[in-house]
Design a protein around this motif. Sequence first.
Motif, mmCIF file in Angstrom:
data_model
loop_
_atom_site.group_PDB
_atom_site.id
_atom_site.type_symbol
_atom_site.label_atom_id
_atom_site.label_comp_id
_atom_site.label_asym_id
_atom_site.label_seq_id
_atom_site.Cartn_x
_atom_site.Cartn_y
_atom_site.Cartn_z
ATOM 1 N N ILE A 2 5.859 -22.041 -4.195
ATOM 2 C CA ILE A 2 6.396 -20.781 -4.724
ATOM 3 C C ILE A 2 5.246 -19.886 -5.194
ATOM 4 C CG2 ILE A 2 7.721 -19.794 -6.641
ATOM 5 C CD1 ILE A 2 9.682 -22.097 -6.337
ATOM 6 N N ARG A 3 4.293 -20.473 -5.925
ATOM 7 C CA ARG A 3 3.126 -19.680 -6.365
ATOM 8 C C ARG A 3 2.331 -19.187 -5.169
ATOM 9 N NH1 ARG A 3 -0.749 -22.476 -8.735
ATOM 10 N NH2 ARG A 3 0.156 -24.533 -8.407
ATOM 11 N N PHE A 4 2.185 -20.050 -4.178
ATOM 12 C CA PHE A 4 1.443 -19.675 -2.980
ATOM 13 C C PHE A 4 2.158 -18.521 -2.254
ATOM 14 C CE2 PHE A 4 -0.263 -20.529 1.341
ATOM 15 C CZ PHE A 4 -1.611 -20.541 1.029
ATOM 16 N N SER A 5 3.478 -18.569 -2.200
ATOM 17 C CA SER A 5 4.247 -17.501 -1.540
ATOM 18 C C SER A 5 4.095 -16.181 -2.277
ATOM 19 C CB SER A 5 5.732 -17.889 -1.483
ATOM 20 O OG SER A 5 5.922 -19.095 -0.808
ATOM 21 N N ILE A 6 4.085 -16.246 -3.617
ATOM 22 C CA ILE A 6 3.995 -15.009 -4.403
ATOM 23 C C ILE A 6 2.685 -14.271 -4.125
ATOM 24 C CG2 ILE A 6 3.772 -14.154 -6.782
ATOM 25 C CD1 ILE A 6 5.757 -16.342 -7.619
ATOM 26 N N VAL A 7 1.615 -15.019 -3.890
ATOM 27 C CA VAL A 7 0.322 -14.390 -3.606
ATOM 28 C C VAL A 7 0.178 -14.086 -2.111
ATOM 29 C CG1 VAL A 7 -2.179 -14.667 -3.754
ATOM 30 C CG2 VAL A 7 -0.706 -15.589 -5.549
ATOM 31 N N LEU A 8 0.562 -15.047 -1.280
ATOM 32 C CA LEU A 8 0.307 -14.936 0.156
ATOM 33 C C LEU A 8 1.118 -13.829 0.830
ATOM 34 C CD1 LEU A 8 -0.852 -16.099 2.855
ATOM 35 C CD2 LEU A 8 1.204 -17.527 2.943
ATOM 36 N N ILE A 9 2.412 -13.774 0.561
ATOM 37 C CA ILE A 9 3.278 -12.869 1.320
ATOM 38 C C ILE A 9 2.915 -11.398 1.092
ATOM 39 C CG2 ILE A 9 5.662 -12.139 1.656
ATOM 40 C CD1 ILE A 9 6.491 -15.037 1.120
ATOM 41 N N PRO A 10 2.736 -10.935 -0.151
ATOM 42 C CA PRO A 10 2.305 -9.535 -0.312
ATOM 43 C C PRO A 10 0.953 -9.259 0.350
ATOM 44 C CG PRO A 10 3.124 -10.405 -2.380
ATOM 45 C CD PRO A 10 3.017 -11.559 -1.455
ATOM 46 N N LEU A 11 0.052 -10.254 0.277
ATOM 47 C CA LEU A 11 -1.258 -10.070 0.903
ATOM 48 C C LEU A 11 -1.121 -9.931 2.418
ATOM 49 C CD1 LEU A 11 -4.361 -10.084 0.678
ATOM 50 C CD2 LEU A 11 -4.283 -12.576 0.879
ATOM 51 N N GLN A 12 -0.340 -10.813 3.045
ATOM 52 C CA GLN A 12 -0.135 -10.738 4.491
ATOM 53 C C GLN A 12 0.498 -9.412 4.896
ATOM 54 O OE1 GLN A 12 2.207 -14.289 5.263
ATOM 55 N NE2 GLN A 12 0.515 -15.166 6.418
ATOM 56 N N MET A 13 1.500 -8.993 4.118
ATOM 57 C CA MET A 13 2.196 -7.753 4.459
ATOM 58 C C MET A 13 1.267 -6.551 4.308
ATOM 59 S SD MET A 13 5.902 -8.535 2.730
ATOM 60 C CE MET A 13 6.570 -6.949 3.173
ATOM 61 N N ALA A 14 0.463 -6.550 3.261
ATOM 62 C CA ALA A 14 -0.456 -5.421 3.048
ATOM 63 C C ALA A 14 -1.502 -5.354 4.162
ATOM 64 C CB ALA A 14 -1.138 -5.568 1.689
ATOM 65 N N VAL A 15 -2.056 -6.504 4.525
ATOM 66 C CA VAL A 15 -3.081 -6.521 5.581
ATOM 67 C C VAL A 15 -2.487 -6.104 6.921
ATOM 68 C CG1 VAL A 15 -4.599 -8.039 6.899
ATOM 69 C CG2 VAL A 15 -4.494 -8.259 4.422
ATOM 70 N N SER A 16 -1.356 -6.686 7.292
ATOM 71 C CA SER A 16 -0.748 -6.374 8.589
ATOM 72 C C SER A 16 -0.278 -4.919 8.648
ATOM 73 C CB SER A 16 0.405 -7.327 8.878
ATOM 74 O OG SER A 16 1.369 -7.284 7.842
ATOM 75 N N LEU A 17 0.261 -4.406 7.535
ATOM 76 C CA LEU A 17 0.706 -3.008 7.518
ATOM 77 C C LEU A 17 -0.486 -2.057 7.632
ATOM 78 C CD1 LEU A 17 2.958 -0.923 7.186
ATOM 79 C CD2 LEU A 17 2.678 -1.121 4.700
ATOM 80 N N ALA A 18 -1.553 -2.353 6.914
ATOM 81 C CA ALA A 18 -2.733 -1.481 6.976
ATOM 82 C C ALA A 18 -3.307 -1.451 8.393
ATOM 83 C CB ALA A 18 -3.791 -1.986 5.988
ATOM 84 N N ILE A 19 -3.405 -2.601 9.025
ATOM 85 C CA ILE A 19 -3.943 -2.642 10.393
ATOM 86 C C ILE A 19 -3.021 -1.907 11.358
ATOM 87 C CG2 ILE A 19 -4.576 -4.166 12.299
ATOM 88 C CD1 ILE A 19 -5.232 -6.302 10.193
ATOM 89 N N ALA A 20 -1.705 -2.122 11.223
ATOM 90 C CA ALA A 20 -0.751 -1.457 12.122
ATOM 91 C C ALA A 20 -0.821 0.067 11.970
ATOM 92 C CB ALA A 20 0.658 -1.957 11.833
ATOM 93 N N LEU A 21 -0.960 0.544 10.725
ATOM 94 C CA LEU A 21 -1.035 1.995 10.500
ATOM 95 C C LEU A 21 -2.314 2.574 11.095
ATOM 96 C CD1 LEU A 21 0.265 2.129 6.825
ATOM 97 C CD2 LEU A 21 1.406 3.076 8.848
ATOM 98 N N ILE A 22 -3.415 1.844 10.954
ATOM 99 C CA ILE A 22 -4.691 2.329 11.515
ATOM 100 C C ILE A 22 -4.610 2.381 13.034
ATOM 101 C CG2 ILE A 22 -7.123 1.746 11.827
ATOM 102 C CD1 ILE A 22 -7.043 0.574 8.972
ATOM 103 N N LEU A 23 -4.079 1.307 13.643
ATOM 104 C CA LEU A 23 -3.995 1.266 15.108
ATOM 105 C C LEU A 23 -2.967 2.262 15.647
ATOM 106 C CD1 LEU A 23 -4.234 -2.585 15.732
ATOM 107 C CD2 LEU A 23 -6.017 -0.849 15.947
ATOM 108 N N ASP A 24 -2.004 2.632 14.823
ATOM 109 C CA ASP A 24 -1.021 3.634 15.247
ATOM 110 C C ASP A 24 -1.633 5.028 15.290
ATOM 111 O OD1 ASP A 24 1.751 4.403 15.863
ATOM 112 O OD2 ASP A 24 1.634 5.460 13.933
#
Length: 314
Positions: free
Chosen positions: A92-114
Amino acid sequence: MTASTEAAVKAEAPLSSKRRKSTAARQNLFGWLFVSPFAVIFLALLVLPIGYALYLSLFQKSLIGGTRFVLFGNYAKAFTDPSFLDGVWFVIRFSIVLIPLQMAVSLAIALILDIIVTRFARFSRLMIFMPYAIPTVIGALMWGFLYSDNFGPLAELFGIFGAQAPDFLSRSLIFYGLLNIVTWQWAGYYMIILYAALQGIDPTLYEAARIDGASQWQIIWRIKIPLVAPALLLILVFALIGTLQFFNEPKILQDLAAGAIPNDFTPNMYAYQQAFSLANYNYGAAISFALGAVVFVCVYVFLFATRKRGSFFS
């Protein structure tokens, strides 16, 4: 209409109905034939093993008393077992840190490539997606080599400057070492989902925003991110389910981490240890179903909370 014509119509009506029924039955038969190979595999490789595991979880085997039916006794034991509860708390602790981090990284890359429309963008998409195509075992072994303080390149790089590299396989840093591996593995996959969602946005919205004087940042915050919110929600649910069942990466790195990853590090590792190291199949099966219940409750609570608000990101 003459009497003979009416009689012909009445005689033909039941005939047409029979033909339609016959055609529908034939189509249903073809449909079942098409799905039958999948149905056989689904039943043999998913439904039957799950049913058998559920059956095992209701029994308890001991050297003295033999195998006896305990109903939910193994489940009661699991939810009071410190090893299982500590593993659940960790994921649960790992999810709280990991999921926002993954979403932020993937969203930032997708926006740049768009925004960037060049051959370099297409090449970058492929390279960022590449870690997802690498098997988890290979990826974990590769990062284990990179993290190693004995022969890894990270230690040599820090050694050039007379410093000591951080030991991401130690007990104090293994959390961040695993965080980096999972983010590296899955950010490209999530980026593709978000990039596809961005490509589905009507370009006239951007043109209208530019005519109104909107900057690139305003277009991103006011148009792009709100319109890809359903894709972000989908990613969040996928990531939550996957992270709560965390197993592959810590299991592969367990031998390299020298005590930093115990056998009850995550609930799935604990179930694996009970079933295949201690031959306690009944309790291992119960732990697996108990973890499934935790995953179901977490996902249901999250979806219920987001539904009540209309949109998680609004």
